[in-house]
Structure formats: structure tokens, C-alpha cells
Design a protein around this motif. Structure first.
Motif, PDB file in Angstrom:
ATOM      1  N   GLU A 166      -3.994  33.655  34.852  1.00 47.66           N
ATOM      2  CA  GLU A 166      -3.965  33.072  33.508  1.00 47.66           C
ATOM      3  C   GLU A 166      -4.153  31.566  33.620  1.00 47.66           C
ATOM      4  O   GLU A 166      -3.431  30.902  34.366  1.00 47.66           O
ATOM      5  CB  GLU A 166      -2.636  33.375  32.814  1.00 47.66           C
ATOM      6  CG  GLU A 166      -2.558  32.768  31.415  1.00 47.66           C
ATOM      7  CD  GLU A 166      -1.158  32.824  30.834  1.00 47.66           C
ATOM      8  OE1 GLU A 166      -0.790  33.895  30.337  1.00 47.66           O
ATOM      9  OE2 GLU A 166      -0.434  31.793  30.904  1.00 47.66           O
ATOM     10  N   VAL A 167      -5.139  31.042  32.892  1.00 44.89           N
ATOM     11  CA  VAL A 167      -5.408  29.604  32.862  1.00 44.89           C
ATOM     12  C   VAL A 167      -5.621  29.179  31.409  1.00 44.89           C
ATOM     13  O   VAL A 167      -5.842  30.026  30.537  1.00 44.89           O
ATOM     14  CB  VAL A 167      -6.653  29.254  33.703  1.00 44.89           C
ATOM     15  CG1 VAL A 167      -6.390  29.498  35.183  1.00 44.89           C
ATOM     16  CG2 VAL A 167      -7.866  30.051  33.250  1.00 44.89           C
ATOM     17  N   PRO A 168      -5.547  27.873  31.121  1.00 52.38           N
ATOM     18  CA  PRO A 168      -5.726  27.441  29.735  1.00 52.38           C
ATOM     19  C   PRO A 168      -7.086  27.813  29.150  1.00 52.38           C
ATOM     20  O   PRO A 168      -7.176  28.259  28.000  1.00 52.38           O
ATOM     21  CB  PRO A 168      -5.547  25.920  29.815  1.00 52.38           C
ATOM     22  CG  PRO A 168      -4.653  25.709  30.986  1.00 52.38           C
ATOM     23  CD  PRO A 168      -5.066  26.760  31.978  1.00 52.38           C
ATOM     24  N   ASP A 169      -8.165  27.606  29.924  1.00 53.07           N
ATOM     25  CA  ASP A 169      -9.504  27.942  29.427  1.00 53.07           C
ATOM     26  C   ASP A 169     -10.449  28.085  30.616  1.00 53.07           C
ATOM     27  O   ASP A 169     -10.045  27.919  31.776  1.00 53.07           O
ATOM     28  CB  ASP A 169     -10.026  26.881  28.442  1.00 53.07           C
ATOM     29  CG  ASP A 169     -10.010  25.480  29.033  1.00 53.07           C
ATOM     30  OD1 ASP A 169     -10.632  25.279  30.096  1.00 53.07           O
ATOM     31  OD2 ASP A 169      -9.367  24.581  28.456  1.00 53.07           O
ATOM     32  N   GLU A 170     -11.709  28.374  30.338  1.00 55.16           N
ATOM     33  CA  GLU A 170     -12.676  28.665  31.399  1.00 55.16           C
ATOM     34  C   GLU A 170     -12.907  27.489  32.340  1.00 55.16           C
ATOM     35  O   GLU A 170     -13.313  27.688  33.491  1.00 55.16           O
ATOM     36  CB  GLU A 170     -14.012  29.101  30.788  1.00 55.16           C
ATOM     37  CG  GLU A 170     -14.009  30.523  30.283  1.00 55.16           C
ATOM     38  CD  GLU A 170     -15.418  31.047  30.068  1.00 55.16           C
ATOM     39  OE1 GLU A 170     -16.146  31.237  31.066  1.00 55.16           O
ATOM     40  OE2 GLU A 170     -15.781  31.262  28.909  1.00 55.16           O
ATOM     41  N   SER A 171     -12.646  26.275  31.884  1.00 57.66           N
ATOM     42  CA  SER A 171     -12.888  25.116  32.742  1.00 57.66           C
ATOM     43  C   SER A 171     -11.942  25.083  33.944  1.00 57.66           C
ATOM     44  O   SER A 171     -12.182  24.337  34.896  1.00 57.66           O
ATOM     45  CB  SER A 171     -12.752  23.823  31.935  1.00 57.66           C
ATOM     46  OG  SER A 171     -11.423  23.615  31.510  1.00 57.66           O
ATOM     47  N   TYR A 172     -10.867  25.866  33.904  1.00 58.94           N
ATOM     48  CA  TYR A 172      -9.910  25.912  35.008  1.00 58.94           C
ATOM     49  C   TYR A 172     -10.274  26.955  36.061  1.00 58.94           C
ATOM     50  O   TYR A 172      -9.623  27.044  37.093  1.00 58.94           O
ATOM     51  CB  TYR A 172      -8.509  26.235  34.481  1.00 58.94           C
ATOM     52  CG  TYR A 172      -7.801  25.058  33.849  1.00 58.94           C
ATOM     53  CD1 TYR A 172      -6.861  24.315  34.553  1.00 58.94           C
ATOM     54  CD2 TYR A 172      -8.064  24.692  32.532  1.00 58.94           C
ATOM     55  CE1 TYR A 172      -6.203  23.247  33.966  1.00 58.94           C
ATOM     56  CE2 TYR A 172      -7.418  23.623  31.941  1.00 58.94           C
ATOM     57  CZ  TYR A 172      -6.494  22.905  32.659  1.00 58.94           C
ATOM     58  OH  TYR A 172      -5.846  21.839  32.084  1.00 58.94           O
ATOM     59  N   ARG A 173     -11.285  27.758  35.812  1.00 63.80           N
ATOM     60  CA  ARG A 173     -11.656  28.800  36.762  1.00 63.80           C
ATOM     61  C   ARG A 173     -12.169  28.204  38.060  1.00 63.80           C
ATOM     62  O   ARG A 173     -12.784  27.140  38.079  1.00 63.80           O
ATOM     63  CB  ARG A 173     -12.718  29.735  36.172  1.00 63.80           C
ATOM     64  CG  ARG A 173     -12.170  30.688  35.143  1.00 63.80           C
ATOM     65  CD  ARG A 173     -13.224  31.664  34.659  1.00 63.80           C
ATOM     66  NE  ARG A 173     -13.709  32.557  35.704  1.00 63.80           N
ATOM     67  CZ  ARG A 173     -14.228  33.749  35.475  1.00 63.80           C
ATOM     68  NH1 ARG A 173     -14.335  34.200  34.222  1.00 63.80           N
ATOM     69  NH2 ARG A 173     -14.658  34.499  36.469  1.00 63.80           N
ATOM     70  N   GLN A 174     -11.899  28.916  39.159  1.00 60.42           N
ATOM     71  CA  GLN A 174     -12.388  28.530  40.467  1.00 60.42           C
ATOM     72  C   GLN A 174     -13.083  29.719  41.108  1.00 60.42           C
ATOM     73  O   GLN A 174     -12.725  30.868  40.847  1.00 60.42           O
ATOM     74  CB  GLN A 174     -11.234  28.113  41.391  1.00 60.42           C
ATOM     75  CG  GLN A 174     -10.417  26.940  40.938  1.00 60.42           C
ATOM     76  CD  GLN A 174      -9.278  26.676  41.906  1.00 60.42           C
ATOM     77  OE1 GLN A 174      -9.373  26.878  43.107  1.00 60.42           O
ATOM     78  NE2 GLN A 174      -8.150  26.240  41.365  1.00 60.42           N
ATOM     79  N   PRO A 175     -14.060  29.475  41.962  1.00 63.20           N
ATOM     80  CA  PRO A 175     -14.654  30.579  42.719  1.00 63.20           C
ATOM     81  C   PRO A 175     -13.609  31.196  43.647  1.00 63.20           C
ATOM     82  O   PRO A 175     -12.851  30.476  44.302  1.00 63.20           O
ATOM     83  CB  PRO A 175     -15.768  29.902  43.525  1.00 63.20           C
ATOM     84  CG  PRO A 175     -16.003  28.589  42.862  1.00 63.20           C
ATOM     85  CD  PRO A 175     -14.702  28.184  42.257  1.00 63.20           C
ATOM     86  N   VAL A 176     -13.530  32.506  43.672  1.00 59.43           N
ATOM     87  CA  VAL A 176     -12.626  33.209  44.581  1.00 59.43           C
ATOM     88  C   VAL A 176     -13.429  34.274  45.311  1.00 59.43           C
ATOM     89  O   VAL A 176     -14.603  34.501  45.017  1.00 59.43           O
ATOM     90  CB  VAL A 176     -11.435  33.841  43.830  1.00 59.43           C
ATOM     91  CG1 VAL A 176     -10.566  32.764  43.214  1.00 59.43           C
ATOM     92  CG2 VAL A 176     -11.916  34.801  42.749  1.00 59.43           C
ATOM     93  N   ALA A 177     -12.794  34.940  46.268  1.00 57.62           N
ATOM     94  CA  ALA A 177     -13.481  35.939  47.079  1.00 57.62           C
ATOM     95  C   ALA A 177     -14.201  36.954  46.197  1.00 57.62           C
ATOM     96  O   ALA A 177     -13.595  37.576  45.324  1.00 57.62           O
ATOM     97  CB  ALA A 177     -12.486  36.643  47.987  1.00 57.62           C
ATOM     98  N   TYR A 214      -7.172  33.766  29.311  1.00 55.80           N
ATOM     99  CA  TYR A 214      -7.166  32.409  28.767  1.00 55.80           C
ATOM    100  C   TYR A 214      -6.126  32.297  27.653  1.00 55.80           C
ATOM    101  O   TYR A 214      -6.183  33.029  26.667  1.00 55.80           O
ATOM    102  CB  TYR A 214      -8.558  32.055  28.246  1.00 55.80           C
ATOM    103  CG  TYR A 214      -9.639  32.293  29.282  1.00 55.80           C
ATOM    104  CD1 TYR A 214      -9.691  31.509  30.425  1.00 55.80           C
ATOM    105  CD2 TYR A 214     -10.569  33.318  29.125  1.00 55.80           C
ATOM    106  CE1 TYR A 214     -10.663  31.724  31.397  1.00 55.80           C
ATOM    107  CE2 TYR A 214     -11.545  33.539  30.095  1.00 55.80           C
ATOM    108  CZ  TYR A 214     -11.584  32.742  31.223  1.00 55.80           C
ATOM    109  OH  TYR A 214     -12.537  32.966  32.179  1.00 55.80           O
ATOM    110  N   ARG A 215      -5.176  31.380  27.843  1.00 54.93           N
ATOM    111  CA  ARG A 215      -4.071  31.269  26.885  1.00 54.93           C
ATOM    112  C   ARG A 215      -4.295  30.187  25.841  1.00 54.93           C
ATOM    113  O   ARG A 215      -3.493  30.066  24.897  1.00 54.93           O
ATOM    114  CB  ARG A 215      -2.755  31.009  27.612  1.00 54.93           C
ATOM    115  CG  ARG A 215      -2.665  29.656  28.313  1.00 54.93           C
ATOM    116  CD  ARG A 215      -1.268  29.409  28.846  1.00 54.93           C
ATOM    117  NE  ARG A 215      -1.161  28.160  29.564  1.00 54.93           N
ATOM    118  CZ  ARG A 215      -1.346  28.014  30.870  1.00 54.93           C
ATOM    119  NH1 ARG A 215      -1.658  29.061  31.607  1.00 54.93           N
ATOM    120  NH2 ARG A 215      -1.235  26.829  31.432  1.00 54.93           N
TER     121      ARG A 215
END
Length: 263
Positions: free
Chosen positions: A178-189, A198-199
């Protein structure tokens, strides 16, 4: 609670900023160097350490006594104007061959000393390192694993996923972020599916808790739950009360608490 990895010696030393890279508007990667890092051994994929930062207005960091196991007590023993700020961060990546670690720090202005320091970090700045330990340690035979995080625990989660230890052969991980919005996403495996939630401006856990409650999950053999304090404890309560998961198979950690400075 589920056991964590043990460490016999908690190393302490100075290190310097080698590079600063903005991964996104909200995430800054700081690369540190120190000769001691060529000998450092991590004991798990999400190992954390204590970052000792000079107080505002000081260029050099005064290191607390390494003889005290409790680093906060050691800091309090220093003169007040010399006490470093202490915050805990995940070792995102260790390169022993050059004595470097990468550390990803969520930026949220000057709301806390860690974010304030990271926002002004430049190559050559001096800080201290105090060894911590790893928390991700699923028991042997734990097939169905639940991993849940918010933006502050995302670097640790990404390190776990990249290590391959979240999904060894014969296991089925279930991952929620859970993150505030899409800008907080990071690449993961790429080989591990992640449910991104998104909250917006709502309170932490407002999307993650309902999503896990509604999920059709098998019996959870091990859970790693990290992020805002109420989010982590709320997930643990649901697993224990509603799904009958053994407390000794749940690792939960409150990285920060809503309304208080993040630690």
C-alpha cells in the motif's frame, strides 16, 4: 512473534556519502562507502542498520560508545549538543568488493531527522553505521507466505523479493503493498506478483487491511508485515484472530507511527 536473525557482534564505524540518486519524487538512494563494509556480512535479505547523523549545524558525527549494546543509551551518554540522530534503514544492496551499501530513503520533507538529512545529503558527508539484523526468517517448510508493506517498508520488501528468498521452489508468496499513489511504486522482482494498493490521502492501512481480509488465501505458514504501526499490528490481529495463524509465524514491525516522527 516469529524469530529474527541473531548477530553476535554489532559493528560500529564511520562512513561517507559516495553518491546520491533520486529514484523518484519521493525516494532517494544514498550510496555510502567505508573500508569496514568490505568485511561486513549480512544475515538476511532485509537487514537493517542504524544511521547515525550529525545534529543540525554539525559537519562531523560524534560516535557513541560501541561498548554498550543499547545504542540509544550510548547516545544519551554523550553531551547533548553532540548527540547524533539515529534512524534505522534497510541495506538495499551491499557491494563488499568496493565497500559500498545502497540505502533507499523515503523523503517526506523535514518531518523527521532521517528525511531532513537525506534531503540535504551530498557526496563527502559523514555519518555513522551501527549494525542491526535481518527480520525475514521464514521457518523451514513454510510454503504459503504473506508479505505486506507500505512505502517505508518497500525497500526491505524489494530486497527480499530480489533475493529470491520470498519464493524459493515449492512456495507460494502473496505480496501486498500500500502506497499513497503510483508515484511511490518501485520496480520489484518480476517473477513475484504484487498487489499494489493506493490509499490517496486516507490513513495507512485503509486499503491494505480490507484487501488482505477479502483475499482468498490458503493457510498462511509465515507472514512478514511491516510499515506504519497500526497497519502492521492490524494485519497481525486479523491473521491471528480471523485466520488462526500462529503468532510465532508472524513477523510484524512498526517502522513509523501516524502523527509521530518516523523512526
Amino acid at each position: 512473534m516469529a524469530p529474527v536473525a541473531e548477530r553476535a557482534v554489532y559493528d560500529q564505524f564511520r562512513m561517507t556519502v559516495h553518491a546520491v540518486t533520486d529514484l523518484s519524487e519521493h525516494l532517494r538512494r544514498v550510496t555510502f562507502r567505508a573500508p569496514e563494509l568490505t568485511r561486513h556480512e549480512t544475515n538476511g535479505p532485509d537487514e537493517y542498520f542504524g544511521l547515525l547523523m550529525p545534529p543540525p549545524g554539525h559537519a562531523a558525527v560524534t560516535m557513541p560508545s560501541a561498548d554498550r549494546l543499547n545504542v540509544r543509551q550510548a547516545i544519551r551518554a554523550l553531551p547533548e549538543d553532540q548527540r547524533p540522530d539515529l534512524r534505522w534503514y534497510t541495506i538495499r544492496r551491499l557491494r563488499r568488493e568496493v565497500g559500498e551499501i545502497d540505502v533507499d530513503i523515503v523523503l517526506h520533507g523535514d518531518a523527521g531527522p532521517g528525511s531532513r538529512w537525506a534531503g540535504a545529503a551530498r557526496p563527502g558527508h559523514e555519518v555513522g553505521f551501527r549494525a542491526g539484523t535481518a527480520t525475514y526468517a521464514p521457518p523451514e517448510g513454510a510454503r504459503h507466505r504473506l508479505l505486506a508493506a507500505d512505502e517505508t517498508a518497500l525497500p526491505a520488501l524489494a530486497a527480499i523479493l530480489e533475493s529470491g528468498q520470498a519464493a524459493p521452489e515449492g512456495t507460494e508468496p502473496h505480496v501486498f503493498v500500500e502506497v499513497p499513489d503510483e508515484s511511490y511504486r518501485q520496480p520489484v522482482a518480476a517473477d513475484v506478483p504484487v498487489s499494489w494498493l493506493y490509499r490517496g490521502g486516507d490513513e495507512p492501512g485503509s486499503r491494505l487491511l480490507p484487501a488482505v481480509r477479502a483475499a482468498s488465501l490458503p493457510v498462511v505458514d509465515y507472514a512478514w508485515l511491516c510499515g506504519e504501526s497500526a497497519l502492521a499490528s492490524g494485519l497481525r490481529r486479523h491473521l491471528v484472530r480471523d485466520r488462526g495463524v500462529d503468532r510465532r509465524r508472524i513477523l510484524f514491525s512498526g517502522y513509523w507511527k501516524l502523527g509521530q516522527a518516523r523512526t
